[in-house]
Design a protein around this motif. Structure first.
Motif, mmCIF file in Angstrom:
data_model
loop_
_atom_site.group_PDB
_atom_site.id
_atom_site.type_symbol
_atom_site.label_atom_id
_atom_site.label_comp_id
_atom_site.label_asym_id
_atom_site.label_seq_id
_atom_site.Cartn_x
_atom_site.Cartn_y
_atom_site.Cartn_z
ATOM 1 N N VAL A 3 4.648 12.524 1.234
ATOM 2 C CA VAL A 3 5.541 13.231 0.315
ATOM 3 C C VAL A 3 6.069 12.269 -0.724
ATOM 4 O O VAL A 3 6.331 11.093 -0.437
ATOM 5 C CB VAL A 3 6.720 13.875 1.087
ATOM 6 C CG1 VAL A 3 7.831 14.282 0.143
ATOM 7 C CG2 VAL A 3 6.251 15.085 1.856
ATOM 8 N N TYR B 209 10.559 20.730 0.681
ATOM 9 C CA TYR B 209 9.253 20.636 1.339
ATOM 10 C C TYR B 209 9.472 20.491 2.834
ATOM 11 O O TYR B 209 10.533 20.069 3.293
ATOM 12 C CB TYR B 209 8.457 19.441 0.804
ATOM 13 C CG TYR B 209 9.199 18.132 0.912
ATOM 14 C CD1 TYR B 209 9.227 17.409 2.107
ATOM 15 C CD2 TYR B 209 9.884 17.615 -0.177
ATOM 16 C CE1 TYR B 209 9.924 16.219 2.211
ATOM 17 C CE2 TYR B 209 10.586 16.428 -0.087
ATOM 18 C CZ TYR B 209 10.596 15.735 1.110
ATOM 19 O OH TYR B 209 11.300 14.568 1.226
ATOM 20 N N VAL C 38 6.348 24.167 0.130
ATOM 21 C CA VAL C 38 6.866 23.431 -1.015
ATOM 22 C C VAL C 38 7.527 24.461 -1.917
ATOM 23 O O VAL C 38 6.929 25.505 -2.220
ATOM 24 C CB VAL C 38 5.763 22.672 -1.773
ATOM 25 C CG1 VAL C 38 6.293 22.122 -3.098
ATOM 26 C CG2 VAL C 38 5.215 21.538 -0.918
#
Length: 348
Positions: free
Chosen positions: A138, A154, A167
């Motif tokens: 991420v 997320y 997301v």
């Protein structure tokens, strides 16, 4: 060098630069134009950075400069000289008070920031690097200076049915956006483990968000479930994902029709329909928010994400995402105007 560090350097040099400029101007023109009282401007800038010792030091230098320039100009009016010295001392004392007040505010801000960072770590927990047969990475860049999170969200959940991810991008900024992000993440984490089908996860998430959001707030989001060498998507008005195939080709799978974002279910529109595509070993799946594709350079051109897919070639997914993020920052040549989140999935 960051903008903040450059600004701090300029402010630290500013008092001395001002006093030097006043001294040169006074020596060049003589006492007729009366530049000498402007020496007090130097101590006025001193409290902007540094502590009380630095401010006092600037005040002492300003006093010595007053005496030196007064002697150089042959000043014979003691009253005028005392007024100039008194101005420098008064500005220096005011600067010392300002330093103590600034330090108190900075201490309070540090305390609040530490609490906020703790809350942010609870809200956006680090995603697991390994989830089922997948590796996850991420990248999050907040548009708010020194903030770790904003309105983007997320999560990665390893459920019995497969690896499920979300997301999303909350409309708006500030504390309301963070509150909405917490609501969506909490609902998704619970539904992703409880529901047997991704459509049921999306339905439960939509009901929870519709029930608790008020006004015009909404959340664009994309849900994905990876299982048996395929990925299933549910898209709530979110940008299409990017699939980088093992042979380098790109695929941007989109639904037949986009559903409205989460929080707008009261309008009575149709639920999002699941759509699927192959996801094989060697492929990469990138989910992102519109802060990526809507980032503009100085010429107003959007960031060409599809043209930068080759930057994800690094073996380590976190390094690959960081390379893409640095390229994004280089494209905008400055701070982002919107939060930018990216989530990359690969097979182990």
């Amino acid at each position: 060098m960051s903008v903040q560090r450059r600004r701090s350097r300029v402010l630290s040099v500013l008092p001395f630069a001002v006093m030097g400029a006043v001294a040169l101007a006074d020596m060049a023109t003589g006492p007729s134009l009366g530049f000498l009282p402007l020496v007090a401007v130097g101590p006025a800038f001193a409290p902007l950075v540094g502590g009380w010792r630095r401010t006092a030091c600037v005040g002492v230098i300003a006093l010595l400069l007053c005496f030196a320039l007064g002697w150089y100009d042959g000043m014979t009016a003691p009253r005028r000289g005392l007024m100039i010295v008194g101005s420098v001392i008064g500005v220096t004392l005011a600067g010392l008070v300002a330093v103590f007040l600034r330090r108190e505010r900075e201490a309070e801000l540090d305390s609040v920031r530490s609490i906020a960072e703790a809350a942010q770590r609870v809200l956006l927990k680090p995603v697991p690097k390994l989830a089922g047969r997948l590796r996850a990475a991420v990248s999050y860049t907040s548009a708010v200076a020194e903030a770790r999170i904003g309105g983007d969200l997320y999560e990665v959940v390893a459920a019995p049915q497969g690896v499920r991810v979300i997301v999303g991008d909350v409309q708006g900024k500030g504390l309301e956006a963070v509150e909405t992000a917490a609501l969506v993440l909490g609902a998704f984490r619970e539904a992703a483990l409880d529901e047997a089908d991704l459509v049921e996860v999306g339905g439960r998430l939509a009901r929870s968000v519709d029930r608790q959001l008020d006004g015009e707030r909404f959340v664009t989001a994309i849900l994905a479930e990876v299982s048996a060498h395929q990925v299933t998507f549910l898209n709530f008005g979110h940008p299409a994902p990017m699939l980088v195939r093992d042979d380098g080709t790109l695929d941007m799978p989109e639904p037949d029709s986009y559903a409205l974002p989460l929080g707008l279910g009261a309008h009575g529109t149709a639920d999002p329909q699941p759509y699927r595509t192959a996801f094989l070993p060697g492929d990469q799946l990138l989910l992102y928010t519109d802060g990526i594709i809507e980032a503009r350079d100085r010429g107003g051109h959007f960031y060409p994400l599809a043209e930068r897919a080759h930057l994800l070639k690094d073996h380590d997914p976190e390094t690959a995402l960081e390379t893409l993020r640095q390229d994004l920052l280089q494209h905008v040549s400055g701070p982002l105007q919107d939060d930018a989140a990216m989530l990359l999935l690969r097979y182990r």
